[in-house]
Design a protein around this motif. Structure first.
Motif, PDB file in Angstrom:
ATOM      1  N   ALA A   2     -42.627  84.860  10.416  1.00 49.14           N
ATOM      2  CA  ALA A   2     -42.273  85.772  11.180  1.00 49.14           C
ATOM      3  C   ALA A   2     -43.150  86.504  12.165  1.00 49.14           C
ATOM      4  O   ALA A   2     -44.063  86.543  12.148  1.00 49.14           O
ATOM      5  N   LYS A   3     -42.506  86.661  13.401  1.00 47.51           N
ATOM      6  CA  LYS A   3     -43.427  87.435  14.412  1.00 47.51           C
ATOM      7  C   LYS A   3     -43.510  88.505  14.333  1.00 47.51           C
ATOM      8  O   LYS A   3     -42.957  89.615  13.760  1.00 47.51           O
ATOM      9  N   VAL A  16     -40.973 100.093   7.528  1.00 46.09           N
ATOM     10  CA  VAL A  16     -41.695  99.474   6.759  1.00 46.09           C
ATOM     11  C   VAL A  16     -41.633 100.453   5.244  1.00 46.09           C
ATOM     12  O   VAL A  16     -41.621  99.976   4.126  1.00 46.09           O
ATOM     13  N   HIS A  17     -42.079 101.467   5.735  1.00 49.78           N
ATOM     14  CA  HIS A  17     -41.926 102.483   4.643  1.00 49.78           C
ATOM     15  C   HIS A  17     -40.694 102.751   3.822  1.00 49.78           C
ATOM     16  O   HIS A  17     -40.783 102.689   2.352  1.00 49.78           O
ATOM     17  N   LEU A  35     -48.838  94.454  -4.194  1.00 50.75           N
ATOM     18  CA  LEU A  35     -48.306  94.746  -2.842  1.00 50.75           C
ATOM     19  C   LEU A  35     -49.408  94.315  -1.964  1.00 50.75           C
ATOM     20  O   LEU A  35     -49.874  95.223  -1.191  1.00 50.75           O
ATOM     21  N   PRO A  36     -49.422  92.965  -1.836  1.00 53.27           N
ATOM     22  CA  PRO A  36     -50.501  92.405  -0.943  1.00 53.27           C
ATOM     23  C   PRO A  36     -49.968  92.723   0.711  1.00 53.27           C
ATOM     24  O   PRO A  36     -48.827  92.254   0.995  1.00 53.27           O
ATOM     25  N   GLU A  42     -45.900  89.601   6.505  1.00 51.23           N
ATOM     26  CA  GLU A  42     -45.309  88.307   6.938  1.00 51.23           C
ATOM     27  C   GLU A  42     -43.855  88.501   6.634  1.00 51.23           C
ATOM     28  O   GLU A  42     -42.934  88.036   7.682  1.00 51.23           O
ATOM     29  N   ARG A  43     -43.550  88.912   5.524  1.00 50.58           N
ATOM     30  CA  ARG A  43     -42.212  88.937   5.195  1.00 50.58           C
ATOM     31  C   ARG A  43     -41.229  89.889   5.995  1.00 50.58           C
ATOM     32  O   ARG A  43     -40.207  89.738   6.431  1.00 50.58           O
ATOM     33  N   LEU A  44     -41.691  91.120   6.635  1.00 50.95           N
ATOM     34  CA  LEU A  44     -41.046  92.162   7.262  1.00 50.95           C
ATOM     35  C   LEU A  44     -41.223  91.868   8.674  1.00 50.95           C
ATOM     36  O   LEU A  44     -40.730  92.785   9.472  1.00 50.95           O
TER      37      LEU A  44
END
Length: 232
Positions: A2-3, A16-17, A35-36, A42-44
């Motif tokens: 993901a960019k 994100v929060h 929670l790495p 990367e996922r978000l």
């Protein structure tokens, strides 16, 4: 991959929060889950800096533990913390009831009625049912326009989901919807003491479902076994 995007105006940080908080409240991320920052970022599609900011905020709300040299993880409250949490929540939500009783506007009544209808529609969806049940309480708090009360009720309701995930019995959505509807009726009618008593009963039920120990808990545990052995 993901960019990574910028956080113009702080909107991405807030998103994100919200995403992480909802995943925790929905119990998709259970207590103790790691929670790495890199995987989350990367996922978000955001930077680790934004993820770290969200994790710090969640730790301030009691939903995440930041462990030195071990990274972040979803919090695992103890039973003692849970007991204190529900006692505090009962006191604060009584104040919510006293503030709103007889004072709800037509718009607020319509908003609460629509929310209860949403709860009823989601009864068969476990995660959504739990989240909506909690949101009913935070919605009531928001309607008091008391900033401190809103903040603390929001945090306590969110942390309640962790207690229930760790120790709780199955959630009864039908009971929650029925009691929320009855509570709204009493608030509209201005029946303050009846509304406060119903809220206390409602939260007592949540506390019992969270398996917080009581002096009679051993009797409850053994009741079924005693009956099976002809001892009851």
């Amino acid at each position: 991959m993901a960019k990574k995007v910028s956080d113009a105006g702080g909107g991405r940080s807030q998103a994100v929060h919200r995403a992480l908080k909802r995943a925790i409240i929905d119990q998709a991320l259970p207590p103790g889950a790691k929670l790495p920052e890199d995987s989350i970022g990367e996922r978000l599609g955001v930077s680790r800096t934004l993820v770290r900011e969200a994790l710090v905020r969640l730790s301030q709300e009691g939903l995440v533990e930041l462990r030195p040299n071990k990274g972040a993880a979803v919090a695992r409250p103890s039973l003692e913390e849970g007991r204190d949490l529900f006692l505090t929540r009962m006191a604060l939500e009584r104040l919510v009831v006293e503030t709103l009783s007889g004072n709800l506007t037509r718009e607020q009544i319509d908003t609460l009625s629509a929310h209860i209808a949403g709860e009823e529609a989601a009864r068969t969806e476990h995660a959504a049912s739990i989240r909506l049940a909690g949101e009913f309480h935070t919605l009531l708090a928001q309607m008091t326009n008391n900033a401190s009360l809103i903040r603390y009720v929001n945090e306590l309701v969110a942390r309640s989901s962790l207690i229930l995930a760790l120790y709780g019995r199955p959630h009864s959505s039908e009971c929650a919807v029925s009691e929320h509807r009855d509570l709204l009726d009493k608030l509209i009618a201005g029946k303050t003491e009846e509304a406060a008593a119903l809220m206390a009963h409602h939260l007592d039920s949540i506390t019992a479902r969270a398996l917080l120990p009581t002096e009679n808990s051993i009797k409850d545990v053994l009741a079924t076994y005693a009956l099976a052995e002809g001892l009851a």
